[in-house]
Design an enzyme around this catalytic site. Structure first.
Site, PDB file in Angstrom:
ATOM      1  N   TYR A  91       0.843  -1.204   0.000  1.00  0.00           N
ATOM      2  CA  TYR A  91       0.000   0.000   0.000  1.00  0.00           C
ATOM      3  C   TYR A  91       0.882   1.260   0.000  1.00  0.00           C
ATOM      4  O   TYR A  91       0.628   2.224   0.734  1.00  0.00           O
ATOM      5  CB  TYR A  91      -0.951   0.020   1.201  1.00  0.00           C
ATOM      6  CG  TYR A  91      -1.747  -1.244   1.364  1.00  0.00           C
ATOM      7  CD1 TYR A  91      -2.529  -1.740   0.306  1.00  0.00           C
ATOM      8  CD2 TYR A  91      -1.737  -1.945   2.559  1.00  0.00           C
ATOM      9  CE1 TYR A  91      -3.258  -2.909   0.460  1.00  0.00           C
ATOM     10  CE2 TYR A  91      -2.468  -3.117   2.719  1.00  0.00           C
ATOM     11  CZ  TYR A  91      -3.230  -3.587   1.657  1.00  0.00           C
ATOM     12  OH  TYR A  91      -3.945  -4.749   1.805  1.00  0.00           O
ATOM     13  N   LYS A 133      21.822  -6.748  22.011  1.00  0.00           N
ATOM     14  CA  LYS A 133      20.654  -5.964  22.434  1.00  0.00           C
ATOM     15  C   LYS A 133      19.521  -6.936  22.746  1.00  0.00           C
ATOM     16  O   LYS A 133      18.389  -6.793  22.285  1.00  0.00           O
ATOM     17  CB  LYS A 133      20.250  -4.958  21.353  1.00  0.00           C
ATOM     18  CG  LYS A 133      19.191  -3.936  21.797  1.00  0.00           C
ATOM     19  CD  LYS A 133      19.585  -3.115  23.014  1.00  0.00           C
ATOM     20  CE  LYS A 133      18.477  -2.154  23.410  1.00  0.00           C
ATOM     21  NZ  LYS A 133      18.733  -1.508  24.724  1.00  0.00           N
ATOM     22  N   ASP A 166      23.580   0.113  23.336  1.00  0.00           N
ATOM     23  CA  ASP A 166      23.440   1.500  23.771  1.00  0.00           C
ATOM     24  C   ASP A 166      24.492   1.862  24.823  1.00  0.00           C
ATOM     25  O   ASP A 166      25.187   2.873  24.696  1.00  0.00           O
ATOM     26  CB  ASP A 166      22.015   1.785  24.275  1.00  0.00           C
ATOM     27  CG  ASP A 166      21.411   0.647  25.088  1.00  0.00           C
ATOM     28  OD1 ASP A 166      22.097  -0.366  25.321  1.00  0.00           O
ATOM     29  OD2 ASP A 166      20.239   0.775  25.492  1.00  0.00           O
ATOM     30  N   ASP A 190      28.798  -2.016  12.219  1.00  0.00           N
ATOM     31  CA  ASP A 190      28.918  -0.852  11.342  1.00  0.00           C
ATOM     32  C   ASP A 190      28.915   0.439  12.156  1.00  0.00           C
ATOM     33  O   ASP A 190      29.748   1.334  11.964  1.00  0.00           O
ATOM     34  CB  ASP A 190      27.756  -0.862  10.347  1.00  0.00           C
ATOM     35  CG  ASP A 190      27.955   0.114   9.195  1.00  0.00           C
ATOM     36  OD1 ASP A 190      29.032   0.736   9.107  1.00  0.00           O
ATOM     37  OD2 ASP A 190      27.030   0.253   8.378  1.00  0.00           O
ATOM     38  N   ASP A 194      32.390   3.105  13.133  1.00  0.00           N
ATOM     39  CA  ASP A 194      32.469   4.534  12.810  1.00  0.00           C
ATOM     40  C   ASP A 194      32.673   5.360  14.071  1.00  0.00           C
ATOM     41  O   ASP A 194      33.398   6.357  14.072  1.00  0.00           O
ATOM     42  CB  ASP A 194      31.189   5.003  12.104  1.00  0.00           C
ATOM     43  CG  ASP A 194      31.222   4.746  10.606  1.00  0.00           C
ATOM     44  OD1 ASP A 194      32.055   3.924  10.176  1.00  0.00           O
ATOM     45  OD2 ASP A 194      30.421   5.345   9.873  1.00  0.00           O
TER      46      ASP A 194
END
Length: 310
Positions: A91, A133, A166, A190, A194
């Site tokens: 949709y 996590k 986190d 990833d 960084d």
């Protein structure tokens, strides 16, 4: 992004030395899924290895840290996980639009990246950290944790710990000296790889290796940074990420002395502080930095204690 027989062309070689890819007129997912991901997956480059090191001569945004105190590697799973093309949109463009993206973990895929990380840790400082996590991602992350704990029994000499992604990101900033080898899924690896270079002063110096450890297929070596279109053509980009990636390639190909010479030259040029590109607080050009490192490598090669051997 590459010719129809691009994979076949690349398969004839032992390694691929890749520059940064991307252009403002081209959506990032086009270059990623049209070039990098097909190469990584067709050649089973399931390890993405990204070293992170604080060099003398580079000012870290963190206070109080000295060269040598921050030195670790992120090992990222590179073939599956969150970077899946399974899913779709239904949709599209309406108020009832549904978007589904599936994460895919396999036991084989998780175990082989964990084993690589455990072996790397065993041959280093014997400390391995897992990014997870499992408190919020109910299926894939508990599975990752189970595989991690199972494999840890095979490596009693390796100290292990795990953190939710986190708080692990916070620890990268507050306690970067805690880490030796950090292993994570495709997405978590990833992000962390960084964040790590930013912690030590510049993503412009960060290298990466996309490895097929068994050497059944070519491995690929590239800088972590993107193509930086905002400074393209100005000759001011930091070439160290690309040069250090070349050193990783030399090491993978068995040219250990040459790799050592290049990495040592990078460290010595940075420590002198005479040549510094814009991202590390100077005004030197890309070419000047490259020439300075090349000259330092030549000194090692020609000197009485040649890094390349007799």
């Amino acid at each position: 992004m590459m010719p129809p027989d691009g994979i076949e062309q690349l398969s004839r070689f032992e390694a691929i030395f890749l520059g940064a890819v991307g252009h403002p007129d081209l959506p990032d997912h086009v270059s990623l899924w049209g070039l990098l991901i097909p190469i990584r997956r067709r050649f089973q480059q399931y390890v993405n290895l990204r070293p992170i090191r604080l060099f003398a001569g580079i000012e870290t945004p963190l206070k109080g840290w000295q060269p040598g105190q921050i030195d670790f590697c992120v090992v990222r799973e590179n073939n599956e996980g969150e970077y899946s093309n399974i899913g779709g949109r239904l949709y599209e463009g309406t108020a009832d639009e549904i978007v589904i993206q599936q994460t895919v973990f396999t036991r084989r895929g998780v175990r082989r990246i964990l084993r690589y990380a455990f072996e790397l840790a065993r041959n280093g400082k014997k400390h391995l950290t897992s990014a997870t996590k499992s408190n919020g991602i109910i299926h894939t992350m508990p599975f990752w944790d189970e595989c991690f704990h199972e494999m840890a029994k095979e490596y009693p000499d390796v100290r292990t710990d795990q953190y939710h992604i986190d708080i692990l990101a916070a620890h990268f900033v507050r306690h970067p000296d805690w880490f030796d080898i950090v292993v994570g899924s495709n997405l978590f690896g990833d992000i962390l790889s960084d964040l790590g270079p930013a912690v030590v002063g510049s993503i412009g110096i960060a290298p990466s290796a996309n490895l097929n450890p068994e050497k059944a297929y070519p491995s690929m070596f590239e800088p972590v940074h993107g193509s930086a279109p905002d400074i393209a053509g100005r000759g001011i980009a930091n070439p160290i990420g690309q040069i250090w990636s070349g050193a990783l390639m030399l090491r993978h190909l068995g040219e250990v002395h040459a790799a050592d010479a290049v990495e040592r030259a990078i460290a010595q040029v940075l420590a002198k502080g005479e040549i510094r590109t814009l991202d590390i607080g100077g005004n030197s050009s890309t070419e000047q930095m490259g020439e300075a490192i090349a000259e330092q490598v030549s000194r090692h090669e020609d000197g009485p204690s040649s890094a390349f051997g007799a």
